[in-house]
Each structure stands twice: as C-alpha cells, then as structure tokens.
Design a protein around this motif. Structure first.
Motif, PDB file in Angstrom:
ATOM      1  N   THR A 183     -11.372   9.907   5.018  1.00  0.00           N
ATOM      2  CA  THR A 183     -10.122  10.530   4.873  1.00  0.00           C
ATOM      3  C   THR A 183      -8.983   9.741   4.343  1.00  0.00           C
ATOM      4  OG1 THR A 183     -10.891  11.990   6.796  1.00  0.00           O
ATOM      5  CG2 THR A 183      -8.353  11.938   6.450  1.00  0.00           C
ATOM      6  N   ALA A 184      -8.932   8.234   4.702  1.00  0.00           N
ATOM      7  CA  ALA A 184      -7.977   7.527   4.501  1.00  0.00           C
ATOM      8  C   ALA A 184      -7.995   7.040   2.903  1.00  0.00           C
ATOM      9  CB  ALA A 184      -8.185   6.144   5.313  1.00  0.00           C
ATOM     10  N   GLU A 185      -9.227   7.220   2.550  1.00  0.00           N
ATOM     11  CA  GLU A 185      -9.360   7.057   0.872  1.00  0.00           C
ATOM     12  C   GLU A 185      -8.729   8.316   0.174  1.00  0.00           C
ATOM     13  OE1 GLU A 185     -13.091   3.701   0.890  1.00  0.00           O
ATOM     14  OE2 GLU A 185     -13.420   6.040   1.145  1.00  0.00           O
ATOM     15  N   THR A 186      -9.109   9.413   0.822  1.00  0.00           N
ATOM     16  CA  THR A 186      -8.489  10.795   0.008  1.00  0.00           C
ATOM     17  C   THR A 186      -6.905  10.583  -0.020  1.00  0.00           C
ATOM     18  OG1 THR A 186     -10.631  11.774   0.577  1.00  0.00           O
ATOM     19  CG2 THR A 186      -8.622  13.119   0.198  1.00  0.00           C
ATOM     20  N   GLU A 187      -6.501  10.059   1.093  1.00  0.00           N
ATOM     21  CA  GLU A 187      -5.113  10.065   1.403  1.00  0.00           C
ATOM     22  C   GLU A 187      -4.388   9.122   0.069  1.00  0.00           C
ATOM     23  OE1 GLU A 187      -4.231   8.827   5.156  1.00  0.00           O
ATOM     24  OE2 GLU A 187      -5.190  10.856   6.192  1.00  0.00           O
ATOM     25  N   ILE A 188      -5.320   7.889  -0.012  1.00  0.00           N
ATOM     26  CA  ILE A 188      -4.669   6.973  -1.292  1.00  0.00           C
ATOM     27  C   ILE A 188      -4.563   7.668  -2.375  1.00  0.00           C
ATOM     28  CG2 ILE A 188      -5.243   5.018  -2.611  1.00  0.00           C
ATOM     29  CD1 ILE A 188      -6.514   3.858   0.173  1.00  0.00           C
ATOM     30  N   VAL A 189      -5.489   8.533  -2.643  1.00  0.00           N
ATOM     31  CA  VAL A 189      -5.823   9.235  -4.115  1.00  0.00           C
ATOM     32  C   VAL A 189      -4.465  10.207  -4.082  1.00  0.00           C
ATOM     33  CG1 VAL A 189      -6.874  10.907  -5.551  1.00  0.00           C
ATOM     34  CG2 VAL A 189      -8.157   9.247  -4.412  1.00  0.00           C
ATOM     35  N   ILE A 190      -4.224  10.886  -2.934  1.00  0.00           N
ATOM     36  CA  ILE A 190      -3.122  11.884  -2.722  1.00  0.00           C
ATOM     37  C   ILE A 190      -1.773  11.110  -2.949  1.00  0.00           C
ATOM     38  CG2 ILE A 190      -1.687  13.356  -1.187  1.00  0.00           C
ATOM     39  CD1 ILE A 190      -4.615  14.050  -0.075  1.00  0.00           C
ATOM     40  N   GLY A 191      -1.721   9.790  -2.275  1.00  0.00           N
ATOM     41  CA  GLY A 191      -0.551   9.103  -2.538  1.00  0.00           C
ATOM     42  C   GLY A 191      -0.260   8.742  -3.993  1.00  0.00           C
ATOM     43  N   MET A 192      -1.238   8.429  -4.634  1.00  0.00           N
ATOM     44  CA  MET A 192      -0.878   7.917  -6.249  1.00  0.00           C
ATOM     45  C   MET A 192      -0.426   9.025  -7.028  1.00  0.00           C
ATOM     46  SD  MET A 192      -4.227   5.510  -7.360  1.00  0.00           S
ATOM     47  CE  MET A 192      -5.324   6.149  -6.356  1.00  0.00           C
TER      48      MET A 192
ATOM     49  N   GLU B 231       0.796  -1.093  -0.050  1.00  0.00           N
ATOM     50  CA  GLU B 231       0.088  -0.045  -0.003  1.00  0.00           C
ATOM     51  C   GLU B 231       1.015   1.469  -0.033  1.00  0.00           C
ATOM     52  OE1 GLU B 231      -0.768   0.291   4.719  1.00  0.00           O
ATOM     53  OE2 GLU B 231      -2.156  -0.779   3.675  1.00  0.00           O
ATOM     54  N   LEU B 232       0.296   2.502  -0.246  1.00  0.00           N
ATOM     55  CA  LEU B 232       1.240   3.732  -0.278  1.00  0.00           C
ATOM     56  C   LEU B 232       1.101   4.180   1.114  1.00  0.00           C
ATOM     57  CD1 LEU B 232      -1.011   5.185  -3.227  1.00  0.00           C
ATOM     58  CD2 LEU B 232       1.175   4.237  -3.462  1.00  0.00           C
ATOM     59  N   PRO B 233       2.338   5.113   1.255  1.00  0.00           N
ATOM     60  CA  PRO B 233       2.457   5.653   2.642  1.00  0.00           C
ATOM     61  C   PRO B 233       1.280   6.474   3.264  1.00  0.00           C
ATOM     62  CG  PRO B 233       3.605   6.878   0.907  1.00  0.00           C
ATOM     63  CD  PRO B 233       2.955   5.569   0.205  1.00  0.00           C
ATOM     64  N   HIS B 234       1.121   6.341   4.228  1.00  0.00           N
ATOM     65  CA  HIS B 234      -0.094   7.088   4.864  1.00  0.00           C
ATOM     66  C   HIS B 234       0.384   8.580   5.327  1.00  0.00           C
ATOM     67  CE1 HIS B 234      -2.483   3.541   5.426  1.00  0.00           C
ATOM     68  NE2 HIS B 234      -1.369   2.975   5.977  1.00  0.00           N
ATOM     69  N   TYR B 235      -0.393   9.507   5.152  1.00  0.00           N
ATOM     70  CA  TYR B 235      -0.462  10.886   5.366  1.00  0.00           C
ATOM     71  C   TYR B 235      -1.265  11.379   6.466  1.00  0.00           C
ATOM     72  CZ  TYR B 235       1.114  11.150   0.343  1.00  0.00           C
ATOM     73  OH  TYR B 235       1.872  11.128  -0.609  1.00  0.00           O
ATOM     74  N   ALA B 236      -0.533  12.003   7.409  1.00  0.00           N
ATOM     75  CA  ALA B 236      -1.217  12.616   8.669  1.00  0.00           C
ATOM     76  C   ALA B 236      -2.233  13.495   8.225  1.00  0.00           C
ATOM     77  CB  ALA B 236      -0.300  13.409   9.386  1.00  0.00           C
ATOM     78  N   ALA B 237      -3.563  13.531   8.807  1.00  0.00           N
ATOM     79  CA  ALA B 237      -4.530  14.325   8.364  1.00  0.00           C
ATOM     80  C   ALA B 237      -4.202  15.692   8.206  1.00  0.00           C
ATOM     81  CB  ALA B 237      -5.448  14.430   9.586  1.00  0.00           C
ATOM     82  N   ALA B 238      -3.440  16.360   8.765  1.00  0.00           N
ATOM     83  CA  ALA B 238      -2.780  17.923   8.519  1.00  0.00           C
ATOM     84  C   ALA B 238      -2.234  17.858   7.138  1.00  0.00           C
ATOM     85  CB  ALA B 238      -2.234  18.179   9.878  1.00  0.00           C
ATOM     86  N   ALA B 239      -1.355  16.787   7.016  1.00  0.00           N
ATOM     87  CA  ALA B 239      -0.542  16.694   5.864  1.00  0.00           C
ATOM     88  C   ALA B 239      -1.260  16.580   4.449  1.00  0.00           C
ATOM     89  CB  ALA B 239       0.543  15.676   5.827  1.00  0.00           C
ATOM     90  N   ALA B 240      -2.498  15.760   4.845  1.00  0.00           N
ATOM     91  CA  ALA B 240      -3.365  15.573   3.625  1.00  0.00           C
ATOM     92  C   ALA B 240      -3.806  16.782   3.280  1.00  0.00           C
ATOM     93  CB  ALA B 240      -4.205  14.388   3.953  1.00  0.00           C
ATOM     94  N   ALA B 241      -4.566  17.530   4.159  1.00  0.00           N
ATOM     95  CA  ALA B 241      -5.319  18.870   4.146  1.00  0.00           C
ATOM     96  C   ALA B 241      -4.341  19.867   3.531  1.00  0.00           C
ATOM     97  CB  ALA B 241      -5.705  19.285   5.605  1.00  0.00           C
ATOM     98  N   ASP B 242      -2.863  20.114   4.023  1.00  0.00           N
ATOM     99  CA  ASP B 242      -2.231  20.855   3.632  1.00  0.00           C
ATOM    100  C   ASP B 242      -1.814  20.610   1.936  1.00  0.00           C
ATOM    101  OD1 ASP B 242       0.052  22.935   3.895  1.00  0.00           O
ATOM    102  OD2 ASP B 242       1.365  21.440   3.169  1.00  0.00           O
TER     103      ASP B 242
END
Length: 197
Positions: free
Chosen positions: A49-58, A13-24
């Motif tokens: 939020t976790a699914e949004t982070e996956i899109v960000i990670g891609m 899986e892709l790396p996880h982003y902290a909520a603040a990092a994802a929002a930023d």
C-alpha cells in the motif's frame, strides 16, 4: 496565469496518503490503476500500500505523467534497483532540477547512462576498480564524455601519455592533457596523433 510549480526541495519523500485517500484516488483515476500495474510489471514485484501511495504521489503531488513514471521505473530496473523508494528519490531529484517532461527525462537518463558506462571503463583504465570516484573525478569524466565528446581511444592516449610522463595513473594529469587537446581543437585520435607527430 500558469500555476506555480510545487517545490519539494526540503523533502526526502513524497507526502503520505491515508489508505482511504489512496483508494479514492485510484477509484477516480482509472489510468493510475493501470500505471501501478505497469510499474509492478517493470519492477517485478507486487507493491505494498505504501509503495502504491508513492506512485500516486508522483502523479498527484509532482504532476508527472504516467509515461514519465514508467520510464523512471525502467531506468531503476536497468541499474538493478527494484525499490520504489529509489524511484521516489529519483523523481524528487529530477523534479527539483526542473526535469518534469518525458522528453527531458529521456535525454537526461541517456546522458546518465552514457556517463555511467564510460565511468566504469575509465575507473578500470586508471586502476580504480575498488573505489568509487570522488565528485571532482566524476565531473572530469562527465566533461570528457559529454562536453569534450572524447571517445575511449582519445582517453586511452591521454592515459598512455600520463603513465609515460609520471609513471603512475593520474586523472588530474590526464585531464590537463585532454583540456589542452580540446582547447587546440583536436577531436579525434588521428588529429591528436598528427599533432603529437
């Protein structure tokens, strides 16, 4: 010098982003907000939020374009897969195989969809509806469809000869028939039947 591609070979899986990092990240990448909205529309679900982070990670970690990511979601939807985790698995697999451009992905997905459709037909033809094909059988189907470029009529002819000669469906036997025809340069049913005659 071009930067080296990141390797994800050992990752599931892709790396996880902290909520603040994802929002930023979303705040500083306006197009990714739009991408998340489009992917939600394609899948028919609001992302956690976790699914949004996956899109960000891609986009961030794998450096895949928004168009590429949307095409992955559209492909997953065609297969009846609505899970963002499934799309993540596809993204990592294709990235590891070196399929990182939109055009490359489009060609790969067309090939996969064509082979999948023919695999379903061949499973039914050979009476294998109740089980999935093993790797060897899948490789045969891909070879018949993509390398030999045989249509259903030629495959059906090989099946008929298999049943006539063995009294049972056998993909191995049919494969030998098709390989012989391919080596002989026979590409259509008409050529096959003329050769048999």
């Amino acid at each position: 010098k071009a930067p080296a591609k990141k390797s994800v070979h050992t990752r599931k899986e892709l790396p996880h982003y902290a909520a603040a990092a994802a929002a930023d990240y979303l705040e500083h990448h306006e197009e990714i907000k739009g991408l998340v909205d489009c992917c939600q529309n394609i899948s028919g679900d609001m992302f956690s939020t976790a699914e949004t982070e996956i899109v960000i990670g891609m986009h961030d970690y794998l450096a895949l374009s928004p168009e590429y990511i949307m095409l992955l979601f559209a492909h997953a939807k065609k297969l009846g897969k609505r899970s963002v985790r499934y799309v993540e698995t596809l993204a990592i697999r294709f990235f590891d195989e070196g399929v990182t451009g939109y055009k490359e992905l489009e060609e790969r997905l067309q090939k996969i969809e064509k082979v999948d459709a023919e695999e379903q037909y061949i499973r039914k033809l050979f009476g294998l509806n109740n089980r999935t094909l093993i790797a060897k059988e899948k490789a045969m189907v891909e070879k018949w469809v993509m390398t030999m470029k045989y249509d259903r009529a030629v495959i059906e002819k090989a099946y008929e000869i298999t049943i006539t000669n063995t009294q049972k469906p056998s993909m191995d036997y049919a494969n030998r028939i098709l390989e012989n025809w391919f080596k002989a340069g026979l590409t259509t049913l008409e050529e096959v039947e003329a050769s048999i005659a």
